[in-house]
Design a protein around this motif. Structure first.
Motif, mmCIF file in Angstrom:
data_model
loop_
_atom_site.group_PDB
_atom_site.id
_atom_site.type_symbol
_atom_site.label_atom_id
_atom_site.label_comp_id
_atom_site.label_asym_id
_atom_site.label_seq_id
_atom_site.Cartn_x
_atom_site.Cartn_y
_atom_site.Cartn_z
ATOM 1 N N UNK A 1 0.808 -1.221 0.000
ATOM 2 C CA UNK A 1 0.000 0.000 0.000
ATOM 3 C C UNK A 1 0.835 1.262 0.000
ATOM 4 N N UNK B 1 -3.459 5.217 1.975
ATOM 5 C CA UNK B 1 -4.796 4.833 2.438
ATOM 6 C C UNK B 1 -5.744 6.028 2.377
ATOM 7 N N UNK C 1 -9.462 5.755 1.707
ATOM 8 C CA UNK C 1 -10.349 5.036 2.626
ATOM 9 C C UNK C 1 -11.040 6.003 3.578
ATOM 10 N N UNK D 1 -11.760 3.641 9.031
ATOM 11 C CA UNK D 1 -11.090 2.393 8.641
ATOM 12 C C UNK D 1 -9.572 2.583 8.705
#
Lengths: 582, 98
Positions: free
Chosen positions: A71, A74, A77, A81
């Motif tokens: 990853x 993020x 998101x 989360x």
């Protein structure tokens, strides 16, 4: 999509939490690295017993942790989360400076990196990229410097900052957070460089509710800058001293205007009775810690003005009987610690009317049987410490009516077996310390009615195998210590079925053999086990294999080597973090 | 299998999964939809449409439902998650309170 993650602010109160503190120690040695992953598994994982199904969310988060290198970001998101992923990486010690980059601009609210290994200024870019979303940051124990702290300037909504044990932060660094006026909680314990002048940076933090400066020896004289922080409810300036400098009476003066203070801790300062007079107006003060301050009973004059005062710690002060009549004025007190003061029964006379008292600590005071007569009316009393006093069997009759007693410490008193009968009716007792040489099996026999007992300390009591039969009555026992040498394997038979035990100390019983370990192998709830100075050998260790919860094991002065234990640790005891011999 | 014991879960692309009601109820969100009287059309038709959940993710979720039931009955196996699905699956799990 709905939010499943609530912000856990409470955890930030836990400055001294053992959890990651322990793991950090173990991180530093490569050979123990496996301990990091096993011991620091996330809370959800620990709670997940057999049969409880992990949620899909949890499984996905674990999977993300495993594949973290995949990853790059993020930021797409939802924040709740991302927060869970972040927490998982931190809790499992998988977050690195590299993987941290994926959390850039994620609008995270909580970054709890307290005691996390390797945190330094290089981490601050990602931390500050959370911008106005960031509400709470814990950098305790990190190598953050003054210039790293500058990054937090853009996080204008920060409410909570923890910089405990950040030894590289100085007055200059504090300037960078001086404009964060939304701060409600700030902690920088154990900072040796911040001075009175540096404290001026705090003057603008008008929304501060909680300020923790414990063990900052240079701040004396700087409390004057706190005068405007009228929302302050909790102030900790314990142990702000060096051999030459300390918080003094003069420092108390500016506190007199902080009328919202509910909790004030100034232990181990040089504050005297004169300084305490400045606190008279703190009408909301309910907790006051004066441990180790050179105050006398004369300060009770001022303290009696504190109508809300419920908890008062005067341990290791200069309190004597002289002036102790003023104790009778502190009628709202629930907790009073007078341990290690030169007080006698004459002082206890003035406790009679303190009928709200729930906890009274008289450890090492010069009180005796007659003094206890003054406690008979304290019906709310739950915790009573009489350790190292002149109390003997005759005094215990005064306790027999205190039906709410939950914890009684009679260690190193003159209480004998006969006296213990007076406690037999106090079935609410959960914790009992009878660490005294003159207590024997007969004393234990007198207490079989105390079936609620969870903690029983018979460390120095002369308990033999026949006495252990009485232990069968204490099915709820969690902690048990019997260490005076009188036990053999036969006595352990009466211990093996105490299935609630989490701490068992049978050290100094030099006749115990491997048979003992075999007998207790079913006590799988044990977290701590000590059978030092016995005849245990390496061959007996195999009986410990079922003890999956064991974190501490002491087998000093046995025929067991550190290597023997290490083998067992790696094959069967994943939670073992502390063992001897080491 | 009687019709009232099953539910139909429909993905964003319109793909239909007919699964046991018991399995679907592993999701707190679906449980609420199916059990709160009158408030959802889903209750009557035994059908739930997820316009934000793709077919491949919904299939995985159905697999999880059944895996979860087995787990609860003592069959504690690993639940495989393909790395490329993790994030999308996570968002769906979050929505479904699963």
């Amino acid at each position: 999509m709905g939010s499943a993650c609530s912000r856990k602010r409470d955890q930030l109160d836990n400055e001294d939490s053992l959890h990651r503190g322990v793991t950090r120690i173990y991180c530093k040695s490569g050979s123990s690295k496996w301990l990091v992953t096993t011991f620091s598994k996330p809370a959800v994982d620990m709670q997940r017993g057999k049969g409880q199904c992990p949620s899909l969310m949890e499984l996905c988060i674990y999977k993300t942790r495993e594949d973290i290198d995949r990853y790059k970001t993020f930021s797409m998101l939802p924040r709740d989360i991302t927060q869970q992923i972040f927490n998982e990486l931190v809790n499992s010690h998988c977050l690195t400076e590299v993987s941290l980059q994926a959390f850039k601009d994620c609008a995270l609210q909580d970054l709890d990196l307290g005691e996390y290994p390797g945190v330094n200024d290089n981490w601050m870019g990602v931390i500050s990229s959370q911008g106005s979303s960031l509400l709470s940051v814990n950098l305790a124990g990190s190598d953050i410097t003054d210039s790293g702290l500058m990054c937090l300037r853009v996080c204008g909504n920060l409410q909570d900052i923890n910089l405990n044990c950040c030894y590289q932060i100085s007055d200059y660094g504090l300037q960078h957070i001086s404009a964060l006026s939304n701060l409600t909680s700030l902690s920088f314990r154990r900072n040796g460089t911040v001075t009175a002048q540096g404290m001026s940076a705090l003057a603008g933090l008008v929304n501060l509710v909680k300020l923790d400066l414990e063990k900052c020896p240079g701040i004396h004289g700087g409390l004057v800058h706190l005068r405007g922080l009228t929302k302050l409810e909790s102030l900790n300036i314990n142990w702000c001293k060096t051999t030459t400098d300390a918080i003094t009476d003069a420092d108390m003066m500016p506190l007199s205007v902080l009328t919202n203070l509910e909790k004030l801790q100034i232990s181990c300062s040089k504050v005297t009775d004169a300084g305490i007079t400045h606190l008279k107006g703190l009408q909301k003060l309910s907790i006051l810690n004066l441990e180790g301050c050179p105050v006398t009973a004369a300060c009770l004059d001022s303290l009696s003005a504190l109508v809300a005062l419920q908890c008062l710690n005067l341990t290791r002060c200069n309190v004597t009987d002289d002036g102790s009549e003023k104790f009778s004025l502190l009628r709202n007190l629930k907790v009073l610690n007078l341990s290690f003061n030169e007080i006698t029964d004459a002082c206890l006379v003035h406790m009679k009317g303190l009928t709200n008292l729930e906890s009274l600590n008289l450890d090492s005071c010069r009180i005796g049987d007659d003094g206890l007569a003054n406690l008979t009316g304290l019906q709310q009393l739950k915790f009573l410490v009489l350790s190292d006093t002149e109390v003997g069997s005759n005094g215990l009759r005064h306790l027999s009516g205190l039906i709410n007693l939950e914890s009684v410490d009679l260690s190193f008193t003159e209480v004998t077996d006969v006296g213990l009968r007076k406690l037999a009716g106090l079935s609410s007792i959960k914790s009992l310390n009878l660490d005294a040489r003159q207590i024997t099996d007969a004393g234990l026999a007198a207490l079989t009615t105390l079936t609620q007992l969870t903690d029983l300390d018979l460390f120095g009591a002369r308990i033999t195998d026949s006495g252990t039969s009485y232990l069968r009555n204490f099915k709820n026992l969690r902690c048990l210590q019997i260490c005076s040498g009188g036990l053999t394997d036969a006595g352990v038979k009466n211990i093996k079925d105490l299935s609630s035990l989490s701490l068992l100390n049978l050290s100094q019983n030099c006749n115990l053999t491997d048979k003992t370990l075999e007998l207790i192998s079913g006590l799988t709830g044990l977290v701590s086990l000590n059978v030092s100075s016995s005849r245990i050998t390496a061959a007996g260790l195999r009986h410990l294999k079922p003890m999956k919860n064991l974190r501490s094991l002491s087998l000093d002065s046995c025929k067991v080597t550190a290597n023997d234990i290490k083998k067992l640790q790696s094959s069967d005891l994943p939670n073992l973090v502390c063992f001897r011999p080491e | 299998m009687r019709k009232e014991d099953t539910v139909k879960l429909i993905s964003a692309e319109g793909f239909e999964f007919v699964i046991d009601k018991e399995a679907a109820m592993v999701s707190q969100t679906i449980r609420n939809m199916l059990t709160s009287p009158g408030s959802f059309a889903e209750t009557e038709h035994g059908e739930v449409t997820f316009p934000e959940i793709s077919t491949v993710i919904l299939e995985k979720i159905c697999q999880y439902f059944y895996w979860s039931l087995q787990y609860a009955r003592g069959k504690e196996t690993e639940f495989p998650i393909e790395p490329e699905l993790t994030l999308e699956l996570m968002m769906a799990a979050n929505y479904l309170h699963t």
